[in-house]
Write an enzyme that holds these catalytic residues in place. Sequence first.
Site, short mmCIF file in Angstrom:
data_model
loop_
_atom_site.label_atom_id
_atom_site.label_comp_id
_atom_site.label_asym_id
_atom_site.label_seq_id
_atom_site.Cartn_x
_atom_site.Cartn_y
_atom_site.Cartn_z
NE ARG A 146 41.53 38.02 40.38
CZ ARG A 146 42.68 38.13 41.06
NH1 ARG A 146 43.18 37.09 41.70
NH2 ARG A 146 43.30 39.29 41.10
CG HIS B 59 43.77 37.70 36.01
ND1 HIS B 59 44.52 37.93 37.15
CD2 HIS B 59 42.68 38.51 36.12
CE1 HIS B 59 43.89 38.82 37.93
NE2 HIS B 59 42.78 39.18 37.32
N GLY C 80 45.54 37.88 24.76
CA GLY C 80 44.49 36.96 24.33
C GLY C 80 44.42 35.67 25.13
CB SER D 35 50.18 33.61 28.14
OG SER D 35 49.14 34.50 28.48
CG ASN E 81 48.16 37.04 37.57
OD1 ASN E 81 46.95 37.21 37.72
ND2 ASN E 81 48.74 37.05 36.37
CG HIS F 156 34.49 41.19 41.49
ND1 HIS F 156 35.07 42.44 41.51
CD2 HIS F 156 35.41 40.37 40.91
CE1 HIS F 156 36.27 42.37 40.96
NE2 HIS F 156 36.50 41.13 40.59
CB THR F 157 28.16 37.57 42.10
OG1 THR F 157 27.12 37.12 42.97
CG2 THR F 157 28.42 36.50 41.05
CG ASP G 135 27.93 38.83 46.50
OD1 ASP G 135 27.46 38.02 47.32
OD2 ASP G 135 27.27 39.29 45.56
C1 HEM Z 1 36.74 45.28 36.22
C2 HEM Z 1 37.99 45.11 36.56
C3 HEM Z 1 38.42 44.15 37.62
C4 HEM Z 1 39.24 44.42 38.66
C5 HEM Z 1 39.91 45.74 38.95
C6 HEM Z 1 39.34 43.22 39.44
C7 HEM Z 1 40.10 43.09 40.59
C8 HEM Z 1 40.06 42.00 41.45
C9 HEM Z 1 40.77 41.92 42.69
C10 HEM Z 1 41.69 42.98 43.26
C11 HEM Z 1 40.46 40.73 43.26
C12 HEM Z 1 40.96 40.20 44.59
C13 HEM Z 1 42.28 39.48 44.38
C14 HEM Z 1 43.01 39.24 45.67
O1 HEM Z 1 42.81 39.98 46.62
O2 HEM Z 1 43.83 38.28 45.72
C15 HEM Z 1 39.56 40.06 42.36
C16 HEM Z 1 39.02 38.81 42.59
C17 HEM Z 1 38.20 38.16 41.71
N1 HEM Z 1 37.87 38.58 40.44
FE1 HEM Z 1 38.18 40.40 39.68
N2 HEM Z 1 38.59 42.25 38.86
C18 HEM Z 1 38.01 42.76 37.75
C19 HEM Z 1 37.20 42.08 36.85
C20 HEM Z 1 36.88 40.74 36.95
C21 HEM Z 1 36.27 39.97 35.91
C22 HEM Z 1 35.93 40.49 34.52
C23 HEM Z 1 36.08 38.71 36.41
C24 HEM Z 1 35.48 37.50 35.75
C25 HEM Z 1 34.57 37.55 34.81
C26 HEM Z 1 36.58 38.71 37.76
C27 HEM Z 1 36.52 37.64 38.60
C28 HEM Z 1 37.06 37.64 39.89
C29 HEM Z 1 36.82 36.57 40.83
C30 HEM Z 1 35.92 35.37 40.62
C31 HEM Z 1 37.56 36.88 41.99
C32 HEM Z 1 37.69 36.04 43.26
C33 HEM Z 1 38.83 35.05 43.07
C34 HEM Z 1 39.09 34.13 44.24
O3 HEM Z 1 38.38 34.18 45.25
O4 HEM Z 1 40.06 33.36 44.14
N3 HEM Z 1 37.09 39.95 38.04
N4 HEM Z 1 39.35 40.85 41.27
#
Ligand code: HEM
Length: 320
Positions: free
Chosen positions: A64, A68, A74, A78, A96, A196-197, A241
Amino acid sequence: MVSLGIFSLISTLFLVLAVPTTAASSKLSANYYDQVCPKALPAIKRAVEAAVSKERRMGASLLRLHFHDCFVNGCDASILLDSTSAFDSEKKAGPNNNSARGFEVIDRIKLEVDKVCGRPVVSCADILAVAARDSVVVLGGPTWAVQLGRRDSTTASKTTANKDIPKPFMNISDLIKSFKKHGLDERDLVALSGGHTIGFAQCFAFRDRIYNETNIDPKFAQKRRVACPRTGGNSNLAALDPTNANFDAKYFSKLLKKRGLLHSDQELFNGGSTDSLVKAYSSDVKAFWADFAKSMVKMGNIKPLTGKQGQVRLNCRKAN
Ligand code: HEM
Ligand SMILES: *[C@@H]1O[C@H](CO)[C@@H](O)[C@H](O)[C@H]1NC(C)=O
Ligand SMILES: *[C@@H]1O[C@H](CO)[C@@H](O)[C@H](O)[C@H]1NC(C)=O
Ligand SMILES: *[C@@H]1O[C@H](CO)[C@@H](O)[C@H](O)[C@H]1NC(C)=O
């Protein structure tokens, strides 16, 4: 035959002479560190493996961080800069704050890489890109050749982080727009959301979905409400997931059953143009992996600083 041969010889010469002058300074390449520090990539891999074996979730958190980073001016590291008198850290931006994690792991990797290289030649932005790939691999996902040669920014933008990182409350058209702004298409959106897997989300990010939305499996909503009350418990965690330490295709098969945790997850399968791709990935993990790898390279190519732009930071948290 002869004239064709001469022609291709001339065009080859032209390419050899013409391309590198621009390419060498502005394009990333997979073998960027092969000469200057061949030990760099193995050192990053070892450090990621150690961090993930200590805590499986760290793999998700590192993936993640790269996302971000890339979505805010880019892939220039940062996101790693702490606040200064000149700018507020992106770490404090809404998406963040109290959410992005793994900064200490990046610090450790940087320390170890600079040690094995004998000097600071590997940028923090490249460390983020390689750590993301290595994390996916450790958690059982696909691998790919990470393009390298990014340099680090000397500034950050909390405002841009608030604007350009997509929100979990967005609908499909806004998600598509957000990705398009960074040169990524619908296929990239769906494949990369497959990130998000793995990992977790906090209650505040999915409360509205489990209490108020109708395109959700009621049993799933009920189950998620246990650890996410209507009020309080904002930072309580739920897995994104059910197999959130494995990089599989369950994220997509759950969307078919209306068991997406975030509103933005379920938007990918809610009667719109991305439904068919979600369906395809749900039954074909290899197709998901292939597209995920491709889209990660594409995301990693968002506006990198190269050549003499930016710098290679000595400390990922501050400009030199
Ligand atoms: C499509 C738009 C996306 C949205 C709106 C989104 C939003 C979020 C949110 C809200 C969380 C939970 C954060 C928290 O509760 O602290 C999250 C976690 C996460 N996101 Fe996304 N995300 C997006 C796309 C992506 C992409 C493109 C990736 C990587 C290729 C990604 C990887 C992750 C991962 C791995 C987590 C878990 C992080 C952890 O457990 O520390 N996300 N995301
Ligand atoms: C970040 O979170 C902390 C702790 O919850 C909070 O005190 C602070 O106001 C937040 N910062 C911003 C900029 O929202
Ligand atoms: C998506 O959300 C935006 C902003 O909330 C709104 O303006 C737009 O009409 C919505 N689009 C659809 C198709 O619901
Ligand atoms: C559900 O929706 C209502 C009406 O829009 C809103 O007032 C309430 O805060 C929402 N509940 C949750 C838990 O988000």
